[in-house]
Design an enzyme around this catalytic site. Structure first.
Site, mmCIF file in Angstrom:
data_model
loop_
_atom_site.group_PDB
_atom_site.id
_atom_site.type_symbol
_atom_site.label_atom_id
_atom_site.label_comp_id
_atom_site.label_asym_id
_atom_site.label_seq_id
_atom_site.Cartn_x
_atom_site.Cartn_y
_atom_site.Cartn_z
ATOM 1 N N LYS A 170 -11.599 1.733 -14.987
ATOM 2 C CA LYS A 170 -12.110 0.403 -14.632
ATOM 3 C C LYS A 170 -12.550 -0.381 -15.873
ATOM 4 C CE LYS A 170 -11.355 0.714 -10.237
ATOM 5 N NZ LYS A 170 -10.340 -0.150 -9.581
ATOM 6 N N TYR A 193 -12.573 7.563 -13.510
ATOM 7 C CA TYR A 193 -12.735 6.304 -12.775
ATOM 8 C C TYR A 193 -13.386 5.249 -13.661
ATOM 9 C CZ TYR A 193 -13.905 3.106 -8.956
ATOM 10 O OH TYR A 193 -14.000 1.992 -8.147
ATOM 11 N N THR A 228 -16.755 0.561 2.480
ATOM 12 C CA THR A 228 -15.312 0.753 2.593
ATOM 13 C C THR A 228 -15.016 2.229 2.858
ATOM 14 O OG1 THR A 228 -15.027 1.244 0.244
ATOM 15 C CG2 THR A 228 -14.882 -1.086 0.905
ATOM 16 N N ILE A 262 -19.684 -1.118 -1.906
ATOM 17 C CA ILE A 262 -19.180 -1.894 -0.781
ATOM 18 C C ILE A 262 -18.855 -0.948 0.368
ATOM 19 C CG2 ILE A 262 -17.477 -3.606 -0.037
ATOM 20 C CD1 ILE A 262 -19.248 -4.541 -2.382
ATOM 21 N N ASP A 276 0.854 -1.181 0.000
ATOM 22 C CA ASP A 276 0.000 0.000 0.000
ATOM 23 C C ASP A 276 0.891 1.233 0.000
ATOM 24 O OD1 ASP A 276 -2.094 2.025 0.753
ATOM 25 O OD2 ASP A 276 -3.288 0.224 1.065
ATOM 26 N N ASN A 327 -5.478 -4.678 -6.354
ATOM 27 C CA ASN A 327 -6.659 -4.014 -5.837
ATOM 28 C C ASN A 327 -6.488 -2.512 -5.641
ATOM 29 O OD1 ASN A 327 -9.149 -3.753 -3.946
ATOM 30 N ND2 ASN A 327 -7.440 -3.250 -2.579
#
Length: 251
Positions: free
Chosen positions: A159, A155, A190, A188, A38, A89
């Site tokens: 993707k 974005y 998050t 989700i 990360d 990810n």
């Protein structure tokens, strides 16, 4: 929990939070040694894995920078001696804007992290997997990689790019023992969604109402899809982009 990944090694980028953290822990509970990468230094994921009796290593890495991605893979090999699985990810949402209002800086940053970052990861992961003659990669796309979203041109483009890149790389490696798939999460629960909603219960409720299943997803539900795609249970699955979205794109 059955140790289906015993003595195997997995890399999880963007592993400090959210879906990445849940997936790193899911790999570890099934016996894998996990490299958590990360750009934000945070040892909570690795500490959790170690407290569960697993092996884990944190590597600070900006996936948009080739030298850092190369060093991440090299450190994985020098530490654990192999690479079996990767969950690419790491990603950012960037700023919201229409196509004509999106700044070049915002566009470039989103594409560099979300799309170039996935490409760079596979660029350095695949040679190590080819040495072993086997491997599985899962890239994190999004439902925004399957349908359009107003106000998120960078974005959405990034993707969609991940979905296309996944298909191409899967075909290139289909006969080499390396499977490449993608997961496409819906909404989700998050930190990314918290930033998008501003933690507003009203905005969150709007997302819940938009989900056919009637709720937001949990990171662990995406993690289970990644585990499946990496496991031998998915041995005939490659080049696939799996929605984990509560039925969003079925509407």
């Amino acid at each position: 929990m059955e140790k289906i990944f015993q003595n195997k090694v997995a890399i999880v980028t963007g592993g400090s939070f959210g879906i990445g953290r849940a997936t790193a822990i899911a790999f570890a509970t099934r016996g894998a040694k996990v490299v958590v990468a990360d750009c934000i230094e945070d040892n909570e994921t690795t500490d959790t894995i170690k407290n569960l009796g697993g092996e884990s290593l944190f590597i600070k890495c900006d996936v948009s920078k080739a030298n850092e991605v190369k060093a991440m893979v090299e450190k994985t090999i020098s530490t654990f001696g192999r690479l079996d699985y990767a969950f690419n990810n790491a990603g950012i949402e960037g700023g919201s804007a229409t196509t004509e209002e999106c700044s070049e800086e915002n566009w470039d940053r989103i594409i560099n992290v979300n799309l170039k970052g996935v490409w760079l990861c596979m660029k350095y992961q695949i040679p190590e997997m080819r040495k072993a003659g086997k491997g599985a990669i899962v890239n994190c796309a999004s439902i925004a990689g399957l349908v359009g979203f107003q106000g998120s041109p960078g974005y959405t483009a990034s993707k969609h790019g991940v979905v296309g890149l996944t298909k191409t790389t899967a075909l290139e490696n289909a006969k080499l023992g390396i499977r490449v798939n993608a997961v496409c999460p819906g909404v989700i629960r998050t930190p990314m969604i918290d930033r998008f909603t501003g933690k507003s219960k009203e905005v969150e409720k709007q997302f819940e109402n938009a989900e056919p299943i009637g709720r937001l997803g949990d990171p662990e539900e995406v993690a289970e899809a990644v585990i499946y795609l990496c496991s031998d249970a998915a041995s005939f699955v490659t080049g696939h982009s799996l929605p984990v979205d509560g039925g969003w794109i079925a509407q």
